[in-house]
Design a protein around this motif. Structure first.
Motif, PDB file in Angstrom:
ATOM      1  N   LYS A  34      27.195  24.474 -16.527  1.00  0.00           N
ATOM      2  CA  LYS A  34      26.391  25.489 -17.216  1.00  0.00           C
ATOM      3  C   LYS A  34      26.184  26.737 -16.355  1.00  0.00           C
ATOM      4  O   LYS A  34      26.180  27.859 -16.868  1.00  0.00           O
ATOM      5  CB  LYS A  34      25.033  24.895 -17.613  1.00  0.00           C
ATOM      6  N   SER A  35      26.026  26.536 -15.058  1.00  0.00           N
ATOM      7  CA  SER A  35      25.729  27.674 -14.183  1.00  0.00           C
ATOM      8  C   SER A  35      26.903  28.633 -14.077  1.00  0.00           C
ATOM      9  O   SER A  35      26.717  29.858 -14.070  1.00  0.00           O
ATOM     10  CB  SER A  35      25.323  27.168 -12.791  1.00  0.00           C
ATOM     11  N   SER A  36      28.116  28.114 -13.986  1.00  0.00           N
ATOM     12  CA  SER A  36      29.271  29.011 -13.890  1.00  0.00           C
ATOM     13  C   SER A  36      29.453  29.794 -15.184  1.00  0.00           C
ATOM     14  O   SER A  36      29.919  30.940 -15.174  1.00  0.00           O
ATOM     15  CB  SER A  36      30.539  28.231 -13.529  1.00  0.00           C
ATOM     16  N   PHE A  37      29.063  29.198 -16.320  1.00  0.00           N
ATOM     17  CA  PHE A  37      29.109  29.923 -17.592  1.00  0.00           C
ATOM     18  C   PHE A  37      28.086  31.050 -17.590  1.00  0.00           C
ATOM     19  O   PHE A  37      28.371  32.177 -18.029  1.00  0.00           O
ATOM     20  CB  PHE A  37      28.849  28.972 -18.754  1.00  0.00           C
ATOM     21  N   SER A  38      26.899  30.772 -17.069  1.00  0.00           N
ATOM     22  CA  SER A  38      25.874  31.812 -16.987  1.00  0.00           C
ATOM     23  C   SER A  38      26.311  32.949 -16.080  1.00  0.00           C
ATOM     24  O   SER A  38      26.039  34.126 -16.353  1.00  0.00           O
ATOM     25  CB  SER A  38      24.558  31.216 -16.475  1.00  0.00           C
ATOM     26  N   VAL A  39      26.987  32.594 -14.991  1.00  0.00           N
ATOM     27  CA  VAL A  39      27.493  33.622 -14.075  1.00  0.00           C
ATOM     28  C   VAL A  39      28.533  34.486 -14.780  1.00  0.00           C
ATOM     29  O   VAL A  39      28.547  35.716 -14.622  1.00  0.00           O
ATOM     30  CB  VAL A  39      28.096  32.964 -12.815  1.00  0.00           C
ATOM     31  N   ALA A  40      29.394  33.858 -15.582  1.00  0.00           N
ATOM     32  CA  ALA A  40      30.403  34.615 -16.317  1.00  0.00           C
ATOM     33  C   ALA A  40      29.753  35.622 -17.263  1.00  0.00           C
ATOM     34  O   ALA A  40      30.195  36.775 -17.378  1.00  0.00           O
ATOM     35  CB  ALA A  40      31.312  33.661 -17.089  1.00  0.00           C
ATOM     36  N   ASP A  41      28.700  35.186 -17.936  1.00  0.00           N
ATOM     37  CA  ASP A  41      27.975  36.096 -18.833  1.00  0.00           C
ATOM     38  C   ASP A  41      27.352  37.237 -18.037  1.00  0.00           C
ATOM     39  O   ASP A  41      27.385  38.398 -18.460  1.00  0.00           O
ATOM     40  CB  ASP A  41      26.882  35.322 -19.574  1.00  0.00           C
ATOM     41  N   TRP A  42      26.792  36.923 -16.874  1.00  0.00           N
ATOM     42  CA  TRP A  42      26.155  37.938 -16.021  1.00  0.00           C
ATOM     43  C   TRP A  42      27.170  38.992 -15.581  1.00  0.00           C
ATOM     44  O   TRP A  42      26.901  40.196 -15.627  1.00  0.00           O
ATOM     45  CB  TRP A  42      25.530  37.252 -14.808  1.00  0.00           C
TER      46      TRP A  42
END
Length: 348
Positions: free
Chosen positions: A12-20
């Protein structure tokens, strides 16, 4: 236009980073970079594919072509809490060879490549990792290992709610989180995970745990047989015959560890006859500390027995995990990364 590469793990965190990154640099060249161990949960692949589609970002997948069990077989080494070469070889080495030397691995796949804004996405790229404040012990090694690239970890530097980002795109989180696992890697089969993690694996996915237990058993037998052959005195066997035995044993197990057979082929030779208990088994997933503070092997079969007996010796808080991209092997020769490791023996 700048280059941005997001190490996309399936969590989930790497997905959030991608969005950021996309929100902050919408006009730049952004690539999701996934190094595949070929041992992942089907739902992880579902998640990263949906994420790439929803973000409208290209995703590059690289893989060595081996999974951790196959790598253990090739190295004739049973991984454990202290030795986890699967992350070093299958993830870190693959990524380092490509980003620093331009060497592509055995498997190269693109998804949504139409969103790639420049084929040169590595030059002067900024690298992004989904490392949060609770994993700050990984920050220093990752920054050091990836010099001269600039490294950014938004989950440490910013306040980002993974649940809100998932909701923003209407994505369902990977199922392993719902099963109580701390991460979404290797379908819950991390070789560096602890007692609590493997007890949860047994409860949530009993068939996966059973298969892993059987693979561990056969791998131990294979490794011990190789070590036995190696210990035969030189005056009792010539090197040509020793190599012949190595190859015969290698062939006997290869189909099993590469998923082409349900059981290892039976191979019987007087030279491989061993009395029970002659060679001590190595450990697979974790080490158990005794009352005297001595660390002892504690394979999955022993864990399974203690779970059945509802033993108080099981530490349910012992979760562990490999923490990929932290331990680079400084003695590793990148140029020999593709060299076959069949019949090589690690006796440390």
């Amino acid at each position: 236009m700048k280059n941005h590469i997001i190490f996309f793990s399936g969590g989930k965190s790497s997905f959030s980073v991608a969005d950021w990154v996309k929100t902050k640099y919408p006009e730049d060249n952004i690539v999701l970079y996934f190094t595949d161990t070929k041992w992942e949960d089907d739902d992880l692949y579902r998640f990263i594919n949906e994420a790439s589609d929803a973000l409208e970002l290209p995703m590059l997948t690289h893989a060595e072509g081996l999974n951790p069990i196959e790598l253990m077989f090739e190295k004739k080494l049973v991984f454990n809490s202290r030795i986890g070469d699967c992350s070093k070889v299958l993830k870190m080495r693959v990524a380092r060879q490509f980003l620093k030397k331009g060497i592509e691995p055995e498997v190269v796949e693109w998804r949504n490549k139409q969103y790639l804004k420049s084929d040169d996405f590595v030059t002067d790229a900024t690298l992004y990792f989904g490392i949060g404040w609770e994993e700050m012990h990984r920050e220093g090694p990752i920054r050091k290992n990836w010099k001269p690239f600039d490294v950014v970890m938004p989950m440490i530097e910013e306040v980002i709610d993974n649940a809100e980002i998932l909701k923003k795109y209407g994505l369902t989180e990977p199922r392993l989180y719902k099963m109580g696992f701390a991460h979404n890697n290797c379908m819950g089969r991390c070789v560096k995970a602890g007692m609590g993690h493997h007890r949860n694996l047994r409860e949530q996915m009993p068939e996966v745990f059973k298969e892993l237990m059987e693979q561990e058993h056969h791998l131990k037998v294979c490794v011990d047989a190789f070590r036995y052959i190696k210990k035969i005195p030189d005056d009792e066997i010539d090197e040509e015959y020793r190599e012949f035995l190595y190859r015969q044993l290698d062939d006997a197990y290869r189909d099993y560890f590469y998923g082409r057979a349900k059981k290892p082929k039976v191979y019987v030779s007087p030279a491989l006859t061993m009395e029970k208990g002659l060679i001590e088994f190595t450990t697979y997933s974790f080490m158990k500390r005794s009352r005297k503070g001595v660390t002892k092997p504690f394979p999955l079969r022993d864990l399974n027995r203690e779970i059945q007996q509802e033993s108080s010796q099981i530490d349910i808080h012992d979760v562990g995990g490999c923490g990929c991209f932290v331990e680079f092997d400084e003695n590793d020769n990148d140029d020999d990364a593709s060299e076959t490791m069949s019949c090589k023996i690690n006796t440390n």
